[in-house]
Scaffold this motif. Structure first.
Motif, PDB file in Angstrom:
ATOM      1  N   GLY A  83       0.776  -1.223   0.000  1.00 16.21           N
ATOM      2  CA  GLY A  83       0.000   0.000   0.000  1.00 16.21           C
ATOM      3  C   GLY A  83       0.806   1.270   0.000  1.00 16.21           C
ATOM      4  N   ASN A  84       2.114   1.174  -0.188  1.00 13.50           N
ATOM      5  CA  ASN A  84       2.956   2.373  -0.153  1.00 13.50           C
ATOM      6  C   ASN A  84       3.482   2.760  -1.532  1.00 13.50           C
ATOM      7  OD1 ASN A  84       4.704   0.268  -0.525  1.00 13.50           O
ATOM      8  ND2 ASN A  84       5.826   0.551   1.392  1.00 13.50           N
ATOM      9  N   LYS A  85       2.770   2.326  -2.578  1.00  9.91           N
ATOM     10  CA  LYS A  85       3.112   2.643  -3.970  1.00  9.91           C
ATOM     11  C   LYS A  85       4.449   2.030  -4.399  1.00  9.91           C
ATOM     12  CE  LYS A  85      -0.635   5.019  -4.768  1.00  9.91           C
ATOM     13  NZ  LYS A  85      -0.706   6.423  -5.160  1.00  9.91           N
ATOM     14  N   ILE A  86       4.847   0.959  -3.732  1.00  9.59           N
ATOM     15  CA  ILE A  86       6.002   0.166  -4.147  1.00  9.59           C
ATOM     16  C   ILE A  86       5.484  -1.168  -4.672  1.00  9.59           C
ATOM     17  CG2 ILE A  86       8.086  -1.041  -3.382  1.00  9.59           C
ATOM     18  CD1 ILE A  86       8.487   1.164  -1.325  1.00  9.59           C
ATOM     19  N   THR A  87       5.921  -1.575  -5.861  1.00 12.30           N
ATOM     20  CA  THR A  87       5.410  -2.795  -6.484  1.00 12.30           C
ATOM     21  C   THR A  87       6.049  -4.032  -5.878  1.00 12.30           C
ATOM     22  OG1 THR A  87       5.043  -1.617  -8.562  1.00 12.30           O
ATOM     23  CG2 THR A  87       5.099  -4.027  -8.663  1.00 12.30           C
ATOM     24  N   HIS A  88       5.199  -4.942  -5.371  1.00 12.35           N
ATOM     25  CA  HIS A  88       5.644  -6.238  -4.877  1.00 12.35           C
ATOM     26  C   HIS A  88       5.104  -7.309  -5.826  1.00 12.35           C
ATOM     27  CE1 HIS A  88       7.313  -4.745  -1.122  1.00 12.35           C
ATOM     28  NE2 HIS A  88       6.246  -3.980  -1.005  1.00 12.35           N
ATOM     29  N   ASN A  89       5.987  -8.190  -6.255  1.00 11.14           N
ATOM     30  CA  ASN A  89       5.636  -9.172  -7.285  1.00 11.14           C
ATOM     31  C   ASN A  89       5.327 -10.532  -6.686  1.00 11.14           C
ATOM     32  OD1 ASN A  89       6.101  -7.498  -9.682  1.00 11.14           O
ATOM     33  ND2 ASN A  89       8.239  -7.500  -9.013  1.00 11.14           N
ATOM     34  N   ALA A  90       4.239 -11.123  -7.167  1.00  7.21           N
ATOM     35  CA  ALA A  90       3.810 -12.456  -6.749  1.00  7.21           C
ATOM     36  C   ALA A  90       3.826 -13.400  -7.946  1.00  7.21           C
ATOM     37  CB  ALA A  90       2.409 -12.397  -6.145  1.00  7.21           C
ATOM     38  N   PRO A  91       3.951 -14.712  -7.705  1.00  7.47           N
ATOM     39  CA  PRO A  91       4.039 -15.686  -8.799  1.00  7.47           C
ATOM     40  C   PRO A  91       2.740 -15.851  -9.577  1.00  7.47           C
ATOM     41  CG  PRO A  91       4.961 -16.572  -6.751  1.00  7.47           C
ATOM     42  CD  PRO A  91       4.210 -15.330  -6.395  1.00  7.47           C
ATOM     43  N   SER A  92       2.795 -16.727 -10.554  1.00  9.22           N
ATOM     44  CA  SER A  92       1.619 -17.071 -11.356  1.00  9.22           C
ATOM     45  C   SER A  92       0.569 -17.741 -10.470  1.00  9.22           C
ATOM     46  CB  SER A  92       2.018 -18.007 -12.494  1.00  9.22           C
ATOM     47  OG  SER A  92       2.560 -19.219 -11.970  1.00  9.22           O
ATOM     48  N   TYR A  93      -0.634 -17.915 -11.032  1.00  9.35           N
ATOM     49  CA  TYR A  93      -1.749 -18.465 -10.271  1.00  9.35           C
ATOM     50  C   TYR A  93      -2.533 -19.432 -11.150  1.00  9.35           C
ATOM     51  CZ  TYR A  93      -5.092 -18.082  -6.332  1.00  9.35           C
ATOM     52  OH  TYR A  93      -5.876 -18.322  -5.221  1.00  9.35           O
ATOM     53  N   GLY A  94      -2.131 -20.700 -11.175  1.00  8.98           N
ATOM     54  CA  GLY A  94      -2.935 -21.757 -11.751  1.00  8.98           C
ATOM     55  C   GLY A  94      -2.783 -22.192 -13.188  1.00  8.98           C
ATOM     56  N   PRO A  95      -1.711 -21.826 -13.942  1.00 11.48           N
ATOM     57  CA  PRO A  95      -1.596 -22.331 -15.315  1.00 11.48           C
ATOM     58  C   PRO A  95      -1.625 -23.862 -15.378  1.00 11.48           C
ATOM     59  CG  PRO A  95       0.008 -20.603 -14.929  1.00 11.48           C
ATOM     60  CD  PRO A  95      -0.594 -20.920 -13.603  1.00 11.48           C
ATOM     61  N   MET A  96      -2.234 -24.389 -16.441  1.00  8.56           N
ATOM     62  CA  MET A  96      -2.360 -25.842 -16.584  1.00  8.56           C
ATOM     63  C   MET A  96      -1.166 -26.468 -17.293  1.00  8.56           C
ATOM     64  SD  MET A  96      -6.369 -26.252 -17.648  1.00  8.56           S
ATOM     65  CE  MET A  96      -6.181 -25.167 -19.079  1.00  8.56           C
ATOM     66  N   TYR A  97      -0.501 -25.689 -18.155  1.00  9.27           N
ATOM     67  CA  TYR A  97       0.588 -26.218 -18.976  1.00  9.27           C
ATOM     68  C   TYR A  97       1.906 -25.537 -18.635  1.00  9.27           C
ATOM     69  CZ  TYR A  97      -3.314 -27.979 -21.760  1.00  9.27           C
ATOM     70  OH  TYR A  97      -4.467 -28.596 -22.163  1.00  9.27           O
ATOM     71  N   VAL A  98       2.984 -26.264 -18.887  1.00 12.06           N
ATOM     72  CA  VAL A  98       4.330 -25.746 -18.647  1.00 12.06           C
ATOM     73  C   VAL A  98       5.111 -25.844 -19.947  1.00 12.06           C
ATOM     74  CG1 VAL A  98       6.473 -26.056 -17.365  1.00 12.06           C
ATOM     75  CG2 VAL A  98       4.275 -26.389 -16.222  1.00 12.06           C
ATOM     76  N   CYS A  99       5.798 -24.746 -20.296  1.00  9.80           N
ATOM     77  CA  CYS A  99       6.585 -24.703 -21.521  1.00  9.80           C
ATOM     78  C   CYS A  99       8.069 -24.691 -21.179  1.00  9.80           C
ATOM     79  CB  CYS A  99       6.228 -23.456 -22.329  1.00  9.80           C
ATOM     80  SG  CYS A  99       7.093 -23.332 -23.907  1.00  9.80           S
ATOM     81  N   GLN A 100       8.803 -25.622 -21.770  1.00 13.72           N
ATOM     82  CA  GLN A 100      10.248 -25.738 -21.553  1.00 13.72           C
ATOM     83  C   GLN A 100      10.926 -25.922 -22.902  1.00 13.72           C
ATOM     84  OE1 GLN A 100      11.294 -28.746 -18.677  1.00 13.72           O
ATOM     85  NE2 GLN A 100      13.349 -28.991 -19.470  1.00 13.72           N
ATOM     86  N   ASN A 101      11.824 -24.992 -23.254  1.00 14.05           N
ATOM     87  CA  ASN A 101      12.500 -25.048 -24.552  1.00 14.05           C
ATOM     88  C   ASN A 101      11.518 -25.160 -25.712  1.00 14.05           C
ATOM     89  OD1 ASN A 101      15.202 -24.891 -23.633  1.00 14.05           O
ATOM     90  ND2 ASN A 101      15.141 -27.045 -23.036  1.00 14.05           N
ATOM     91  N   GLY A 102      10.388 -24.444 -25.605  1.00 14.87           N
ATOM     92  CA  GLY A 102       9.410 -24.412 -26.675  1.00 14.87           C
ATOM     93  C   GLY A 102       8.466 -25.586 -26.712  1.00 14.87           C
ATOM     94  N   LYS A 103       8.584 -26.536 -25.783  1.00 13.32           N
ATOM     95  CA  LYS A 103       7.716 -27.721 -25.776  1.00 13.32           C
ATOM     96  C   LYS A 103       6.789 -27.675 -24.564  1.00 13.32           C
ATOM     97  CE  LYS A 103      11.063 -30.648 -28.181  1.00 13.32           C
ATOM     98  NZ  LYS A 103      11.882 -31.893 -28.132  1.00 13.32           N
ATOM     99  N   TYR A 104       5.510 -28.001 -24.789  1.00 12.54           N
ATOM    100  CA  TYR A 104       4.494 -27.942 -23.746  1.00 12.54           C
ATOM    101  C   TYR A 104       4.198 -29.324 -23.174  1.00 12.54           C
ATOM    102  CZ  TYR A 104       3.122 -23.095 -24.686  1.00 12.54           C
ATOM    103  OH  TYR A 104       3.099 -21.723 -24.808  1.00 12.54           O
ATOM    104  N   GLU A 105       3.899 -29.340 -21.878  1.00 12.04           N
ATOM    105  CA  GLU A 105       3.364 -30.535 -21.236  1.00 12.04           C
ATOM    106  C   GLU A 105       2.488 -30.111 -20.067  1.00 12.04           C
ATOM    107  OE1 GLU A 105       7.072 -32.469 -20.198  1.00 12.04           O
ATOM    108  OE2 GLU A 105       6.755 -31.986 -18.082  1.00 12.04           O
TER     109      GLU A 105
END
Length: 468
Positions: A83-105
């Protein structure tokens, strides 16, 4: 010198608020939750046929107890302030697929652990999240405990919470309290729950119960307007914003009536739209910048922190579209000083996927944006007139690297800036190939957090044996 970015007039902000009040009074909200109905009746709201109608006085009274900031604690007793106008970053939330070296699983246990490790070793991710990727590979009854257990095992940063109804919210918060060694969960804020509304003006039983539970147990919530342009909202930016703001207001009121002073983070609509698509959502559309800017104005109007911006793109590939759309969304968050940015790194495919290389590249882009918003100083020492005078009109400033250079410029590790011949001699690396090496190195160097015997026993009750 600082960059500035805003939108709209005070009159337009007031118009959105007044229209939202009219929606709450004349259209009403469906909460699908008896506990919510009881709370509203107790405070004088009209409840008919499962629809809650609230007048301006009730809304204004509830909004008067909203805190402007709150402290969010990790397992070691450290805290960040939201709440002090400083950006705090949080991770992703729920993606179903994972991409590694251009390949999905499909997501799996190994990927979940890997991303927790990347978050913990990240210089830009400030928050942990048990909901990082989809965990449907785990039996349904064990999923929520498993999510929490794996996060507690590998993460030390402040943790987002579980919100799948009253029982899950209560049990997970009490478990975190024991794991943190606290006597009472109400003693301090150890979790922030993401409460997602449903369009056009309704909230599910699970979300309503979780919202009330978090409020009663003294924890914080992010309230997100879950509308989709042209599907659950009118086909206009103004219409979707008035409707989305009304739903956020309704949820904020419920939180304050359940427990005055409950910290709330505002999350307005921050995607775009493409009516040619079945879902209509288009996260990479340029209109997302307008929506995010409107969210900033409305959050400031109510005096609460803001969640907006993401690393999201509609692209399925690590291509020009992915880079351009992700940069747009991340840039907007930093220009507007968004306090909480969920989905900060790695997203692809309209939130359906997360990529290892994308995660690392988004990290570096966030580092550059942190540098950008600092701006630069103009004074006698930085103007460097003495150097200009000494060099004269035909001389050169080629000399030992100065402190001013290291302060005003950053040197990215993954961007390819070398000349063509040097690049060829190095084997023609790409930013993506360098990112692959970086995430592999980070996983190899990760070290497990220290854990007491009592904490280990708690994890044994949460994590199925095959995943310990």
């Amino acid at each position: 010198m600082k960059l500035n970015y805003s939108i709209g007039t005070d009159e337009e902000v007031q118009r959105i608020h007044e229209t939202s009040l009219k929606i709450l009074s004349e259209v009403g909200v469906s909460f699908r939750c008896e506990a919510a109905f009881d709370i509203f009746r107790k405070h004088g709201a009209r409840v008919e046929n499962g629809i809650v109608h609230m007048d301006e006085k009730l809304v204004e009274r509830a909004l008067s107890t909203l805190p402007k900031t709150y402290d969010w604690y990790d397992r070691l007793g450290n805290k960040i302030t939201i709440g002090n106008k400083i950006t705090h970053n949080a991770p992703s939330y729920g993606p179903m697929y994972v991409c590694q070296n251009g390949k999905y699983e499909l997501s799996n246990h190994k990927h979940l652990v890997n991303f927790h490790k990347l978050h913990e070793t990240s210089k830009v991710i400030d928050i942990s999240n048990p909901n990082v990727i989809d965990v449907s590979y785990v039996h349904g009854e064990a999923r929520e405990k498993y999510r929490l257990g794996i996060a507690l095992k590998y993460c030390q940063k402040p943790l987002m919470g579980l919100v799948e109804g009253k029982a899950v919210a209560t049990e997970s918060l009490e478990t975190m309290c024991r794991f943190y060694g606290l006597e009472d969960v109400r003693r301090q804020i150890i979790a922030t729950g993401l409460i997602d509304t449903m369009g056009p003006m309704q909230m599910s039983t699970a979300m309503s119960e979780a919202l009330i539970t978090y409020a009663e147990l003294g924890q914080a919530v992010i309230i997100c307007a879950g509308q989709t342009f042209g599907v659950t909202t009118p086909q206009s930016m103004a219409g979707v914003y008035a409707l989305g703001n009304a739903m956020i207001l309704a949820a904020m009121v419920l939180a304050q009536l359940a427990h005055p002073g409950t910290p709330v983070v505002y999350c307005g609509k921050f995607d775009s739209s493409d009516m040619r698509l079945r879902s209509a959502a288009a996260y990479g559309g340029i209109e997302a910048m307008l929506a995010c800017a409107t969210s900033r104005r409305m959050a400031d109007f109510y005096g609460v922190p803001l969640h907006s911006g993401t690393s999201n793109t509609d692209s399925k590939l690590m291509d020009y579209q992915a880079g351009a759309e992700s940069f747009m969304n991340l840039l907007t968050a930093y220009l507007l000083k968004v306090e909480c940015q969920v989905h900060a790194c790695g997203l692809l495919d309209s939130m359906n996927s997360i990529g290892y290389e994308k995660f690392i590249l988004d990290e570096e882009k966030i580092e550059s944006l942190k540098h950008l918003i600092k701006g630069y100083e103009i004074d006698d020492s930085t103007i460097m007139f003495d150097s200009i005078l000494r060099t004269g009109p035909t001389g050169q400033h080629f000399e030992r690297t100065q402190k001013s250079y290291r302060r005003d410029f950053i040197m990215p590790k993954l961007s390819i800036r070398d000349n063509h011949n040097s690049w060829m001699q190095a084997g023609c690396p790409s930013a993506e190939s360098l990112a692959t090496k970086e995430w592999l190195r980070r996983l190899e160097e990760y070290t497990m957090p220290e854990m007491s015997g009592e904490q280990a026993k708690i994890l044994d009750t949460l994590i199925p044996e095959e995943y310990r």
